[in-house]
Design a protein around this motif. Structure first.
Motif, short mmCIF file in Angstrom:
data_model
loop_
_atom_site.label_atom_id
_atom_site.label_comp_id
_atom_site.label_asym_id
_atom_site.label_seq_id
_atom_site.Cartn_x
_atom_site.Cartn_y
_atom_site.Cartn_z
N GLU A 67 41.94 44.19 58.17
CA GLU A 67 43.36 44.51 58.14
C GLU A 67 44.07 43.19 58.40
N ARG A 68 45.29 43.03 57.86
CA ARG A 68 45.96 41.73 57.97
C ARG A 68 47.02 41.74 59.07
N GLU A 69 47.13 40.59 59.72
CA GLU A 69 48.13 40.44 60.79
C GLU A 69 49.53 40.53 60.18
N ARG A 81 21.82 31.07 49.92
CA ARG A 81 22.90 32.00 49.62
C ARG A 81 24.27 31.36 49.47
N HIS A 82 24.32 30.05 49.43
CA HIS A 82 25.61 29.38 49.29
C HIS A 82 25.76 28.66 47.96
N LEU A 83 26.83 28.98 47.27
CA LEU A 83 27.19 28.28 46.05
C LEU A 83 28.50 27.53 46.31
N GLN A 135 39.83 29.06 47.57
CA GLN A 135 38.68 29.61 48.31
C GLN A 135 38.67 31.13 48.23
N SER A 136 39.87 31.68 47.95
CA SER A 136 40.04 33.13 47.95
C SER A 136 41.41 33.43 47.37
N ALA A 137 41.50 34.52 46.62
CA ALA A 137 42.80 34.90 46.04
C ALA A 137 43.63 35.69 47.03
N LEU A 160 35.24 38.97 43.87
CA LEU A 160 35.98 40.18 43.54
C LEU A 160 36.76 40.57 44.79
N GLU A 161 38.07 40.58 44.66
CA GLU A 161 38.89 40.82 45.86
C GLU A 161 39.88 41.96 45.63
N ALA A 162 40.13 42.70 46.69
CA ALA A 162 41.06 43.83 46.61
C ALA A 162 41.99 43.78 47.81
N GLY A 171 42.40 44.32 53.05
CA GLY A 171 41.71 43.93 51.82
C GLY A 171 40.35 43.33 52.12
N PHE A 172 39.65 42.99 51.06
CA PHE A 172 38.29 42.44 51.22
C PHE A 172 37.91 41.58 50.02
N GLY A 173 36.85 40.81 50.21
CA GLY A 173 36.32 39.98 49.13
C GLY A 173 34.81 40.16 49.03
N LEU A 174 34.36 40.45 47.81
CA LEU A 174 32.93 40.67 47.56
C LEU A 174 32.40 39.50 46.74
N GLY A 175 31.31 38.89 47.20
CA GLY A 175 30.67 37.82 46.44
C GLY A 175 29.74 38.44 45.40
N ILE A 176 30.13 38.32 44.12
CA ILE A 176 29.35 38.96 43.04
C ILE A 176 27.90 38.46 43.05
O1 NSS Z 1 35.03 34.04 53.30
S1 NSS Z 1 34.83 35.44 53.03
O2 NSS Z 1 33.98 36.14 53.97
N1 NSS Z 1 36.24 36.20 53.00
C1 NSS Z 1 37.25 35.81 52.22
O3 NSS Z 1 37.25 34.87 51.45
C2 NSS Z 1 38.46 36.74 52.24
N2 NSS Z 1 39.67 35.92 52.07
C3 NSS Z 1 38.32 37.76 51.15
C4 NSS Z 1 39.43 38.78 51.13
O4 NSS Z 1 39.61 39.47 52.14
N3 NSS Z 1 40.14 38.89 50.04
O5 NSS Z 1 34.20 35.54 51.61
C5 NSS Z 1 34.05 36.80 51.00
C6 NSS Z 1 32.69 36.91 50.37
C7 NSS Z 1 31.52 36.76 51.33
O6 NSS Z 1 31.25 37.97 52.01
C8 NSS Z 1 30.41 36.36 50.38
O7 NSS Z 1 29.90 37.50 49.71
C9 NSS Z 1 31.14 35.51 49.36
O8 NSS Z 1 32.51 35.86 49.43
N4 NSS Z 1 30.96 34.08 49.62
C10 NSS Z 1 30.10 33.29 48.96
N5 NSS Z 1 29.22 33.56 47.98
C11 NSS Z 1 28.48 32.53 47.51
N6 NSS Z 1 28.57 31.26 47.98
C12 NSS Z 1 29.43 30.96 48.96
N7 NSS Z 1 29.53 29.69 49.40
C13 NSS Z 1 30.25 32.00 49.51
N8 NSS Z 1 31.19 32.04 50.47
C14 NSS Z 1 31.61 33.33 50.52
#
Ligand code: NSS
Length: 399
Positions: free
Chosen positions: A327-329, A181-183, A149-151, A189-191, A365-370
């Protein structure tokens, strides 16, 4: 950059080519391929101002006729069924070009700022973002695994080797929700960085987004394509760090003042995000969510443990969340409790907990949905068109 959607008009006259070629040409159907010899001449009325006066035509492949998609506009269900052919259209070619350039800019940002690109796994042993959206797969005969679900959890491991790391991987979410908006599969992209606190994390996100948007506008081709898609370029020109911030508490007050039936502790969903983002008209951070609304790994605010050091970045024009970060626990006992609260077994997370037991540092860190970002950049109506082969909850048969 090449422009593969360009059209070249070719004009053939029977008197120029003779009857044998003429008979052959009559067999050409839509999407057939040919090699043409002739002379390029100027014609202001032709697409691109040029056309070819044909002398000879060699047929390479005759396509079956009629072409399943024809020339008229087709409804989305038909376009999805024929996706492998539908994406031959110039519209999709242009989307892929903007996507490609966006990814190039993102990579460039991290390289210039000396972050290390790493390769985390896709088959994983634990959930990162809640059990409800986990895809389970059989792992050989007697075991099971999940699609990532996330790296993030693996990037948290990697910071102890490299300090500042990032990755671009597919992420999977078995989202039941059929939204625009859901796939089920998206590019994430994660950092993650050692010694980065909540504030540092937001600064990286601002810089990254600004770098990508500015780069797309400075390139003539991507600028003109974006303008063609969205009709206005101003919302992109207005992207300037630092971004505005509102806390979760403030967001609840705004929503209540707009007669939303919402109270502190409730989740802020797509409808609420839309109203907030229309109000602010810019990228903005929504910060300090109640801990129970976020995953187990978010750090609790030491001044107010009911809220977390988390932030979502929301895109303007009602597009909503494109980044989730925190920020992480780092307290191992808090983490164990939080893992239990989410219904998971801390035993499955021993390796992750070891990161806090055997030497740790503050990190964020953070995660960006491309696809979410590209969806906003091009102002597309549905996220599915940001990918050639989108995986959607309602389309269970795919190529
Ligand atoms: O669930 S998130 O909000 N956060 C994480 O997965 C963290 N573990 C990331 C991290 O800190 N490394 O998902 C991050 C982003 C979210 O803001 C959306 O832009 C995208 O991932 N996202 C999605 N995009 C498309 N479809 C779906 N289902 C989707 N879910 C999350």
């Amino acid at each position: 950059m090449s422009e593969p959607w360009r059209i070249l008009q070719c004009v053939i006259k029977k008197s120029d080519v003779g009857s044998k070629t003429w008979e052959r040409v009559k067999k050409i159907t839509q999407e057939s391929s040919v090699i043409i010899y002739g002379e390029m001449i100027a014609n202001p009325r032709a697409p691109g101002g040029k056309e070819v006066k044909v002398r000879e035509v060699l047929i390479q492949h005759i396509a079956v006729s009629p072409y399943p998609l024809g020339k008229k506009e087709q409804p989305p269900e038909v376009l999805m069924r024929w996706r492998h052919l539908a994406i031959r259209s110039p519209r999709f070619t242009k989307i892929w070009i903007v996507r490609e350039y966006l990814l190039k800019l993102a990579r460039e940002y991290f390289q210039r700022n000396e972050w290390h690109e790493v390769s985390p796994p896709i088959l994983v042993s634990t959930a990162c973002e809640g059990g409800a959206t986990l895809f389970e797969v059989k792992y050989f005969d007697d075991s099971k695994a999940y699609l990532s679900q996330s790296a993030q959890l693996y990037l948290e491991v990697m910071i102890f080797s490299l300090g500042k790391v990032w990755s671009l991987t597919p992420s999977f979410r078995a989202e039941k929700s059929r939204t625009r908006r859901h796939l089920a599969e998206y590019w994430h992209l994660e950092a993650e960085a050692a010694w980065y606190r909540f504030e540092d994390n937001l600064r990286v996100q601002e810089e990254l987004i600004e770098y990508i948007i500015r780069g797309l506008l400075e390139n003539d081709l991507t600028r003109s394509l974006i303008l063609e898609f969205r009709g206005d370029i101003e919302p992109l020109e207005n992207v300037k760090a630092p971004f505005e911030r509102i806390t979760y508490d403030e967001a609840i007050e705004i929503l209540q003042s707009k007669n939303f039936d919402i109270k502190w502790g409730d989740d802020i969903g797509a409808d609420e995000e839309k109203v907030l983002s229309e109000e602010i008209e810019q990228f903005f951070f929504l910060t300090h969510f109640p801990a129970h609304l976020k995953a187990f790994y978010v750090k609790l605010d030491s001044n107010r443990p009911e809220v977390s050091l988390s932030a979502d970045l929301l895109a303007p024009e009602g597009y909503g969340e494109i980044i989730g970060g925190s920020e992480r626990e780092d307290d191992v006992n808090v983490l164990i409790d939080r893992i239990r609260e989410e219904g998971f077994d801390p035993k499955d997370y021993q390796w992750y907990l070891d990161l806090r037991r055997y030497g740790s540092v503050p990190h964020s860190g953070f995660g960006l949905g491309i696809e979410r970002l590209l969806w906003w950049i091009l102002k597309l109506s549905h996220i599915r068109d940001t990918l050639p082969f989108p995986r959607l909850a309602r389309v269970k048969k795919f190529i």
